[in-house]
Design a protein around this motif. Structure first.
Motif, short mmCIF file in Angstrom:
data_model
loop_
_atom_site.label_atom_id
_atom_site.label_comp_id
_atom_site.label_asym_id
_atom_site.label_seq_id
_atom_site.Cartn_x
_atom_site.Cartn_y
_atom_site.Cartn_z
N LEU A 125 -2.42 3.21 4.43
CA LEU A 125 -3.34 2.36 3.84
C LEU A 125 -2.64 1.15 3.22
O LEU A 125 -1.84 1.35 2.32
N SER A 126 -3.31 -0.09 3.27
CA SER A 126 -2.78 -1.23 2.66
C SER A 126 -3.84 -2.23 2.52
O SER A 126 -5.00 -2.43 3.15
N ALA A 150 -8.02 -5.45 4.37
CA ALA A 150 -7.55 -4.08 4.23
C ALA A 150 -6.92 -3.41 5.69
O ALA A 150 -7.54 -3.80 6.52
N GLY A 207 0.84 -1.16 -0.02
CA GLY A 207 -0.06 0.08 0.18
C GLY A 207 0.70 1.12 0.04
O GLY A 207 1.98 1.09 -0.62
N PHE A 220 -5.81 4.00 -3.45
CA PHE A 220 -5.73 4.30 -1.93
C PHE A 220 -6.07 5.65 -1.76
O PHE A 220 -7.13 6.05 -0.78
N VAL A 276 -5.99 0.21 7.82
CA VAL A 276 -5.79 1.47 7.92
C VAL A 276 -5.06 1.81 9.07
O VAL A 276 -5.46 1.50 10.39
N ILE A 332 -12.08 0.71 0.63
CA ILE A 332 -10.54 0.29 0.00
C ILE A 332 -10.71 -1.25 -0.71
O ILE A 332 -10.05 -1.63 -1.71
#
Length: 270
Positions: free
Chosen positions: A57-58, A105, A31, A73, A107, A96
């Motif tokens: 974010l990923s 996901a 991310g 993202f 965050v 996402i």
């Protein structure tokens, strides 16, 4: 063949990220990090507080795909409300997952949270900032939400105080609290639990009468790093909203070329 082509007036661009990976291994998280985002946080005294977060974010990436679409993202964050609460956080994670076609996901928001503190004797008022964080992990529709705060305190060494004819060594320590909870949990609750565990809170502004009070009161309440982590653990265990916690206390020793630390973690509820 190139990365794009043209036909009937339409430009076609190749989706390189969806190509087969040369090494077919799944990636746990891929991310972007280092994004800066204005956010709105619940404030117990004022209702809301505006601050700025560092954002990461990923998503997971299956073995067969070469890469993910990093721009999505940023698009998700751009469409997010900026209101940092459980519902809006879940909305961001759901978005996402959909945009990136992911199974999971993650965050993370790390931000300064400001409280107005009064000095203990003079009553002089000044803002104190605390580094706080929110982590959200969504997998297969299930959200794990973690709230945390880093709280500075002062500690006086009980051993040094007991064996010294004059004074004792003292230092600043940092308490790093992470919690999972039900209902609503104020950041102020975490900060107050942390500040009450040291020999003394620390302050942005102290007049002479305040310094005298802080010094004398802290020397009457010496604490090892072990004492601090246990006091915080008990405070969190007794809190009606807290379901799980981990606490790390790091003491930045003033007479040693190293830090002392202690860690406690409650039993995971899952």
């Amino acid at each position: 063949m190139g990365g794009w082509g043209k036909g009937r007036g339409i430009i076609f661009m190749e989706d390189v990220q969806k190509q087969q990976a040369k090494i077919a291994m799944p990636i746990d998280r891929v991310g972007v990090k280092g994004l800066r985002q204005p956010i709105i946080v619940r404030d117990r005294e004022s209702g809301i507080q505006h601050t700025v977060a560092d954002v990461s974010l990923s998503v997971d990436l299956p073995a067969e795909f070469k890469g993910t679409h990093m721009s999505r993202f940023v698009e998700a964050l751009e469409h997010w409300s900026g209101d940092l609460d459980y519902t809006s956080f879940r909305t961001l994670l759901d978005d996402i997952v959909v945009r990136l076609q992911a199974r999971s996901a993650h965050v993370r928001f790390v931000f300064p949270y400001f409280l107005r503190r009064k000095s203990p004797k003079s009553g002089a008022s000044c803002l104190m900032d605390y580094t706080c964080r929110v982590d959200g992990y969504l997998k297969d529709g299930k959200l794990r939400f973690t709230l945390g705060a880093d709280v500075p305190v002062m500690t006086v060494c009980p051993c040094s105080l007991a064996i010294s004819d004059y004074g004792a060594h003292s230092q600043r320590a940092e308490i790093r609290i992470r919690t999972r909870f039900h209902g609503f949990l104020w950041l102020e609750d975490l900060i107050e639990i942390g500040e009450s565990a040291g020999s003394s809170p620390v302050y942005s502004l102290l007049k002479r009468e305040d310094e005298k009070h802080v010094t004398e009161s802290s020397f009457s309440n010496p604490t090892f790093v072990e004492d601090v982590v246990r006091a915080v653990g008990k405070g969190l265990a007794d809190h009606p909203q807290v379901d799980w916690y981990t606490v790390e206390v790091e003491s930045f020793e003033s007479i040693h070329n190293h830090s002392a630390f202690a860690v406690m973690e409650s039993q995971d509820i899952e």
